[in-house]
Design a protein around this motif. Sequence first.
Motif, PDB file in Angstrom:
ATOM      1  N   GLU A  24       2.102   1.698  -3.249  1.00 47.50           N
ATOM      2  CA  GLU A  24       1.007   2.442  -4.671  1.00 47.50           C
ATOM      3  C   GLU A  24       1.247   3.540  -4.172  1.00 47.50           C
ATOM      4  O   GLU A  24       0.816   4.388  -5.191  1.00 47.50           O
ATOM      5  N   GLU A  25       1.349   3.849  -2.770  1.00 45.03           N
ATOM      6  CA  GLU A  25       0.509   5.678  -2.361  1.00 45.03           C
ATOM      7  C   GLU A  25       1.963   5.937  -3.436  1.00 45.03           C
ATOM      8  O   GLU A  25       1.984   7.426  -3.478  1.00 45.03           O
ATOM      9  N   LYS A  69       0.862  -1.128  -0.126  1.00 42.74           N
ATOM     10  CA  LYS A  69      -0.143  -0.304   0.149  1.00 42.74           C
ATOM     11  C   LYS A  69       0.956   0.975  -0.153  1.00 42.74           C
ATOM     12  O   LYS A  69       0.954   2.225  -0.642  1.00 42.74           O
ATOM     13  N   LYS A  71       4.645   9.593  -9.292  1.00 43.20           N
ATOM     14  CA  LYS A  71       3.517   9.481 -10.823  1.00 43.20           C
ATOM     15  C   LYS A  71       3.269  11.254 -11.337  1.00 43.20           C
ATOM     16  O   LYS A  71       3.473  11.535 -12.455  1.00 43.20           O
ATOM     17  N   VAL A  72       2.088  11.292 -10.480  1.00 45.72           N
ATOM     18  CA  VAL A  72       1.928  13.610  -9.935  1.00 45.72           C
ATOM     19  C   VAL A  72       2.994  13.996 -10.243  1.00 45.72           C
ATOM     20  O   VAL A  72       2.689  14.681 -11.075  1.00 45.72           O
ATOM     21  N   GLU A  74       2.259   6.146  -6.434  1.00 42.85           N
ATOM     22  CA  GLU A  74       1.377   7.443  -6.983  1.00 42.85           C
ATOM     23  C   GLU A  74       1.816   8.665  -7.007  1.00 42.85           C
ATOM     24  O   GLU A  74       1.841   9.564  -7.568  1.00 42.85           O
ATOM     25  N   ARG A  75       2.400   8.971  -6.027  1.00 43.93           N
ATOM     26  CA  ARG A  75       3.031  10.551  -5.623  1.00 43.93           C
ATOM     27  C   ARG A  75       3.841  10.532  -6.490  1.00 43.93           C
ATOM     28  O   ARG A  75       3.706  12.061  -7.111  1.00 43.93           O
TER      29      ARG A  75
END
Length: 377
Positions: free
Chosen positions: A60-61, A57, A67-68, A64-65
């Motif tokens: 993934e977070e 998890k 990617k942003v 995601e960060r």
Amino acid sequence: VSTQSTGREEGVVRREEGMVRKEESGQSCDVLDGICNSPSPNENTADSSQELEQAKKELEELMERLKVENDKILQEVKDWKASKNQEKLAFESAVKESQSEVKELGLQINEGQEAIKALSEELLEKFQKLENENSALRGRVDELENLLTTKVENIVSELGSIREKMETSVDDEEEAALSPSSVQDLINRSLKLFAADEVAMPDYALESSGAVVFTIGDTEPYTKDTPWMGLFGISIWRSCKTPRLAIQKENSPGNCWSFAGDKGTLTIQLSAQVFPEYFTLDHIPLELAPNNNASSAPNHFRVLGLDYGNAPKGHVLGNYEFTQFPIQTFQVQQNPYEKYFRFIKVEILSNYGNKDYTCLYRFRVHGRPYDTDTYNG
């Protein structure tokens, strides 16, 4: 009491410090008690799954960060590239515009240089032309001075001969009447009469050379003091002085073109196509006018060149004032297009005070003919 209390506190501290967990072996041990508890296999697997899920998890977070952040960086790079492209396009446009302005400025400089060169050549040509005309004019003036000198010498010689003859033939009373002052007056009068017809330039407005009066426009002939013409003894009409007298050589007193008032026009068709240079206006000497009165003589007048006889407008060649009796020559004041004319118009604007009529004895036109041999009018 103080010593016992201190001992107990130190024991508690040592016990707390001795509490460790051996995570490497998967056992929980109490160092002070020497007791280690080994977890069961099921408990170990459950804890590992939870830890993996938690790590997944978190990963993934994190992804995601990332990617942003990556998208944000990519967008900033894209905006930066777009900004740089706009700056590049603006710079290229400014360079092209500057090159175009420099090119246009170069063309203007070349045109200015060509114009200056053409103007210099034109001014040089006109200066050379004026110098040639000035040389020709000086030659003409010298010729005229020589001619006048010769004529004056001849007149003085003739007058001297006449005086000698008179002195030998008259009696004493007549000799007394012929004083030196009267002889001088006679000489001055003869010189004026001589100058009245000697200009030493061809007259292209002379009728006997082929010039004609084309029109007098709205000018009203003066007939008040002219004799009546009759038939079978019956008076029918008054005669009037023809405007042809203004282009004839004979200008004895009274032999002039007279018109009513102080304003009139006369259009002359010259004997040839002429580039006008001078005009001459004649009147009788004041000594020959009744009571030395020249009130009917023209005063202010204007001369125009016409493209054809009935042209509504003309090219103004000059405005003049007649002040030197009996004859005065005027130079053309302007002819900007350097035109040759076959028709010349004279506009009398005022006289010397006669309200009834004006007398024009003779008007002459001098200049260079275009082609007197082949011009057919």
